[in-house]
Write an enzyme that holds these catalytic residues in place. Sequence first.
Site, short mmCIF file in Angstrom:
data_model
loop_
_atom_site.label_atom_id
_atom_site.label_comp_id
_atom_site.label_asym_id
_atom_site.label_seq_id
_atom_site.Cartn_x
_atom_site.Cartn_y
_atom_site.Cartn_z
N ARG A 54 1.72 -11.95 6.22
CA ARG A 54 3.18 -11.97 6.09
C ARG A 54 3.90 -11.24 7.22
O ARG A 54 5.11 -11.33 7.35
CB ARG A 54 3.57 -11.35 4.73
CG ARG A 54 3.04 -12.22 3.58
CD ARG A 54 3.31 -11.59 2.24
NE ARG A 54 4.73 -11.47 1.96
CZ ARG A 54 5.23 -10.87 0.88
NH1 ARG A 54 4.42 -10.33 0.01
NH2 ARG A 54 6.52 -10.80 0.69
N ARG A 72 21.39 17.69 -7.93
CA ARG A 72 21.55 16.30 -7.52
C ARG A 72 21.84 15.43 -8.73
O ARG A 72 21.27 15.62 -9.81
CB ARG A 72 20.28 15.79 -6.81
CG ARG A 72 19.89 16.61 -5.59
CD ARG A 72 20.81 16.39 -4.41
NE ARG A 72 20.61 15.08 -3.81
CZ ARG A 72 19.81 14.87 -2.76
NH1 ARG A 72 19.17 15.87 -2.20
NH2 ARG A 72 19.68 13.67 -2.26
N PRO A 109 0.82 -1.21 0.00
CA PRO A 109 0.00 0.00 0.00
C PRO A 109 0.85 1.26 0.00
O PRO A 109 1.85 1.34 0.72
CB PRO A 109 -0.81 -0.10 1.29
CG PRO A 109 -0.42 -1.35 1.96
CD PRO A 109 0.68 -2.01 1.20
N GLU A 110 0.49 2.22 -0.82
CA GLU A 110 1.15 3.52 -0.82
C GLU A 110 0.20 4.54 -0.19
O GLU A 110 -0.87 4.18 0.30
CB GLU A 110 1.55 3.91 -2.25
CG GLU A 110 2.61 2.97 -2.84
CD GLU A 110 3.15 3.46 -4.18
OE1 GLU A 110 3.15 4.68 -4.42
OE2 GLU A 110 3.58 2.62 -4.98
N HIS A 116 -4.71 -15.14 10.94
CA HIS A 116 -3.77 -14.02 10.98
C HIS A 116 -4.36 -12.75 11.59
O HIS A 116 -3.89 -11.66 11.32
CB HIS A 116 -3.22 -13.75 9.58
CG HIS A 116 -2.55 -14.94 8.98
ND1 HIS A 116 -1.36 -15.44 9.47
CD2 HIS A 116 -2.89 -15.75 7.95
CE1 HIS A 116 -1.01 -16.51 8.77
NE2 HIS A 116 -1.92 -16.71 7.84
#
Length: 283
Positions: free
Chosen positions: A119, A162, A2-3, A100
């Site tokens: 996980r 950069r 997930p972002e 879980h």
Amino acid sequence: MPELPEVETVRRGLLPVMEGRRILRAEVNRPDLRWPLPEQMAERLTGRRVEALRRRSKYILADLDGGETLLIHLGMSGRMLIAQAEVGVFHHALPAAEKHDHVVLTMEDGARVTFNDARRFGMMDLWPTADLAAHPLLAGLGPEPFGNDFSETYLAERLRGRAMPVKAALLDQRIVAGLGNIYVCEALHDARISPERRVRDMTEAEIVTLVPAIRDVLARAIEAGGSSLRDYRQADGELGYFQHSFRVYGREGLPCLRPGCVGTVRRVVQSGRSSFFCPVCQR
Ligand SMILES: [Zn+2]
């Protein structure tokens, strides 16, 4: 993984059942996720009212009335499930506990919030609210993409000179918080900039276009998440996973979706991760 938009969607899904509500009972079914869970976590949560449910980067922050904040990170596979004891806002009954289900919070009105993570790359922690900015996982984070601190001036100054590819710069959580591989690819497509461009070779005008591009792709994803949230409420109460339609991500070999562009989406590997981009409209 997930972002920011997925985490924001989960936060919005949790808001009506958690914010302003007291935690009647907390069940902590194992001592650790990715890292050890805080000591006496169940006792520290029990009876506490959630004063506010916020987000910082990919972390959900539940400020509790006792002066501590519960930090939640979904990791790779973490899911938040909401169930209601009676038919109400959510139309599903309390399911049997699953293998879980690591942390289960029963709220004062009977709603049950379950953190399920097969996980176990997720994490939870308790930290003094007043000192939250100093938490090791939050301390080094750059500004929020929607925050005032993430301005065109800021990004131009932060990136000037950069040597790194722009893709790497946008994935750097110290420069901007919450972006991952998917939304960096999407934002670069939106801004018409190749992920392989070196920052120092970009003009300032190109750099500043990244700010609205990032906000646009995130806002679209959050909006799409809102729609899927309504679907999930009617289904099984799970928050967090839904399929977006991306413009370049995962679309190798398919036509570019920019109107009028005849390009084909390409995939290259940068620092071990796939970048998807259109070589015709992204320079
Ligand atoms: Zn294109």
